[in-house]
Write a protein that holds these residues in place. Structure first.
Motif, mmCIF file in Angstrom:
data_model
loop_
_atom_site.group_PDB
_atom_site.id
_atom_site.type_symbol
_atom_site.label_atom_id
_atom_site.label_comp_id
_atom_site.label_asym_id
_atom_site.label_seq_id
_atom_site.Cartn_x
_atom_site.Cartn_y
_atom_site.Cartn_z
ATOM 1 N N LYS A 187 36.878 45.843 62.628
ATOM 2 C CA LYS A 187 35.618 45.959 63.357
ATOM 3 C C LYS A 187 34.495 46.583 62.536
ATOM 4 O O LYS A 187 33.350 46.623 62.988
ATOM 5 C CB LYS A 187 35.819 46.779 64.631
ATOM 6 C CG LYS A 187 36.683 46.095 65.672
ATOM 7 C CD LYS A 187 36.878 46.962 66.893
ATOM 8 C CE LYS A 187 37.734 46.260 67.944
ATOM 9 N NZ LYS A 187 37.932 47.101 69.149
ATOM 10 N N SER A 188 34.802 47.028 61.338
ATOM 11 C CA SER A 188 33.780 47.685 60.521
ATOM 12 C C SER A 188 33.162 46.715 59.530
ATOM 13 O O SER A 188 33.869 46.082 58.751
ATOM 14 C CB SER A 188 34.396 48.851 59.756
ATOM 15 O OG SER A 188 33.458 49.371 58.829
ATOM 16 N N PRO A 189 31.845 46.590 59.502
ATOM 17 C CA PRO A 189 31.220 45.666 58.545
ATOM 18 C C PRO A 189 31.480 46.058 57.091
ATOM 19 O O PRO A 189 31.482 45.187 56.217
ATOM 20 C CB PRO A 189 29.731 45.742 58.891
ATOM 21 C CG PRO A 189 29.560 46.999 59.658
ATOM 22 C CD PRO A 189 30.847 47.243 60.360
ATOM 23 N N THR A 190 31.734 47.327 56.841
ATOM 24 C CA THR A 190 31.982 47.752 55.462
ATOM 25 C C THR A 190 33.337 47.286 54.939
ATOM 26 O O THR A 190 33.597 47.391 53.740
ATOM 27 C CB THR A 190 31.884 49.281 55.339
ATOM 28 O OG1 THR A 190 32.871 49.883 56.194
ATOM 29 C CG2 THR A 190 30.503 49.785 55.743
ATOM 30 N N SER A 191 34.189 46.768 55.818
ATOM 31 C CA SER A 191 35.502 46.274 55.384
ATOM 32 C C SER A 191 35.410 44.899 54.740
ATOM 33 O O SER A 191 36.320 44.486 54.038
ATOM 34 C CB SER A 191 36.457 46.205 56.572
ATOM 35 O OG SER A 191 36.643 47.475 57.158
ATOM 36 N N PRO B 38 16.616 42.315 65.486
ATOM 37 C CA PRO B 38 15.496 42.975 64.793
ATOM 38 C C PRO B 38 15.447 44.464 65.093
ATOM 39 O O PRO B 38 15.514 44.876 66.251
ATOM 40 C CB PRO B 38 14.272 42.250 65.358
ATOM 41 C CG PRO B 38 14.773 40.925 65.762
ATOM 42 C CD PRO B 38 16.170 41.149 66.251
ATOM 43 N N GLY B 39 15.356 45.257 64.042
ATOM 44 C CA GLY B 39 15.252 46.703 64.195
ATOM 45 C C GLY B 39 16.552 47.408 64.520
ATOM 46 O O GLY B 39 16.553 48.622 64.762
ATOM 47 N N LYS B 40 17.650 46.658 64.527
ATOM 48 C CA LYS B 40 18.938 47.268 64.841
ATOM 49 C C LYS B 40 19.911 47.089 63.688
ATOM 50 O O LYS B 40 19.731 46.236 62.820
ATOM 51 C CB LYS B 40 19.520 46.649 66.113
ATOM 52 C CG LYS B 40 18.704 46.932 67.364
ATOM 53 C CD LYS B 40 19.424 46.443 68.598
ATOM 54 C CE LYS B 40 18.669 46.786 69.865
ATOM 55 N NZ LYS B 40 19.393 46.328 71.090
ATOM 56 N N GLU B 41 20.970 47.909 63.709
ATOM 57 C CA GLU B 41 21.991 47.782 62.688
ATOM 58 C C GLU B 41 22.903 46.582 62.986
ATOM 59 O O GLU B 41 23.017 46.138 64.133
ATOM 60 C CB GLU B 41 22.826 49.062 62.625
ATOM 61 C CG GLU B 41 22.055 50.274 62.140
ATOM 62 C CD GLU B 41 22.956 51.476 61.938
ATOM 63 O OE1 GLU B 41 22.465 52.496 61.426
ATOM 64 O OE2 GLU B 41 24.148 51.402 62.295
ATOM 65 N N ARG B 42 23.557 46.114 61.926
ATOM 66 C CA ARG B 42 24.513 45.036 62.097
ATOM 67 C C ARG B 42 25.695 45.548 62.933
ATOM 68 O O ARG B 42 26.210 46.627 62.685
ATOM 69 C CB ARG B 42 24.977 44.538 60.743
ATOM 70 C CG ARG B 42 25.759 43.245 60.779
ATOM 71 C CD ARG B 42 25.933 42.687 59.390
ATOM 72 N NE ARG B 42 24.638 42.358 58.782
ATOM 73 C CZ ARG B 42 24.495 41.691 57.649
ATOM 74 N NH1 ARG B 42 25.588 41.270 56.998
ATOM 75 N NH2 ARG B 42 23.307 41.440 57.143
ATOM 76 N N GLU B 43 26.103 44.746 63.917
ATOM 77 C CA GLU B 43 27.163 45.190 64.790
ATOM 78 C C GLU B 43 28.286 44.165 64.875
ATOM 79 O O GLU B 43 28.072 42.964 64.740
ATOM 80 C CB GLU B 43 26.636 45.482 66.204
ATOM 81 C CG GLU B 43 26.077 44.284 66.940
ATOM 82 C CD GLU B 43 25.673 44.618 68.367
ATOM 83 O OE1 GLU B 43 25.735 45.790 68.770
ATOM 84 O OE2 GLU B 43 25.306 43.670 69.095
ATOM 85 N N PHE B 44 29.471 44.674 65.149
ATOM 86 C CA PHE B 44 30.659 43.841 65.275
ATOM 87 C C PHE B 44 30.585 42.994 66.535
ATOM 88 O O PHE B 44 30.140 43.464 67.586
ATOM 89 C CB PHE B 44 31.892 44.743 65.319
ATOM 90 C CG PHE B 44 33.153 44.036 65.706
ATOM 91 C CD1 PHE B 44 33.677 44.193 66.978
ATOM 92 C CD2 PHE B 44 33.816 43.228 64.801
ATOM 93 C CE1 PHE B 44 34.844 43.561 67.347
ATOM 94 C CE2 PHE B 44 34.977 42.579 65.159
ATOM 95 C CZ PHE B 44 35.502 42.748 66.430
ATOM 96 N N VAL B 45 31.050 41.740 66.421
ATOM 97 C CA VAL B 45 31.124 40.850 67.577
ATOM 98 C C VAL B 45 32.573 40.466 67.865
ATOM 99 O O VAL B 45 33.067 40.661 68.966
ATOM 100 C CB VAL B 45 30.277 39.575 67.360
ATOM 101 C CG1 VAL B 45 30.451 38.608 68.524
ATOM 102 C CG2 VAL B 45 28.811 39.930 67.165
#
Length: 130
Positions: A112-116, A41-48
């Protein structure tokens, strides 16, 4: 269109383990690279974590390295995320994602990039209580 369906989330105590699953259907030839991302919550989507169908190499965010393990069963078109030693800061909605190696390179920076990623699941909630 690829359909990704996650499962396995839940509420656990700190130190516990969970295994997330992501089953792909419809156009699984577009799932050469599969990854896990999370969003608190309140954070950007991040790579795991992420991995490529044609390689044994796996990639992890520093925050989960040594605790989480990504794996895939190509015959079942399913990717897993084994999460051990869970911490309260792991609490987030976890998303499975995929893209085709014909569209983008399969190098760590891209993976590692969500935009990929072209295809995303609906997400599964993981809540870790301290």
């Amino acid at each position: 269109q690829v359909q990704l369906v996650e499962s396995g989330g839940g509420l656990v105590q700190a130190g516990a383990s969970l295994r997330l699953s992501c089953a792909a259907s419809r156009g699984t030839f577009n799932t050469d690279v599969m990854g896990w991302f999370r969003q608190a919550p309140g954070k950007e989507r991040e790579f795991v974590a992420a991995m490529y169908r044609g390689s044994d190499n796996t990639y992890y965010a520093d925050a989960v390295k040594g605790r989480f393990t990504i794996s895939r069963d190509n015959a079942k078109n399913t990717v897993y995320l084994q999460m051990n030693s869970l911490k309260s800061e792991d609490t987030a909605v976890y998303y499975c994602a995929a893209y085709s190696a014909l569209r983008r390179w399969t190098v760590p920076a891209i993976m590692k990039s969500p935009t990929s990623y072209d295809y995303w699941g609906q997400g599964t909630q993981v809540t870790v209580s301290s």
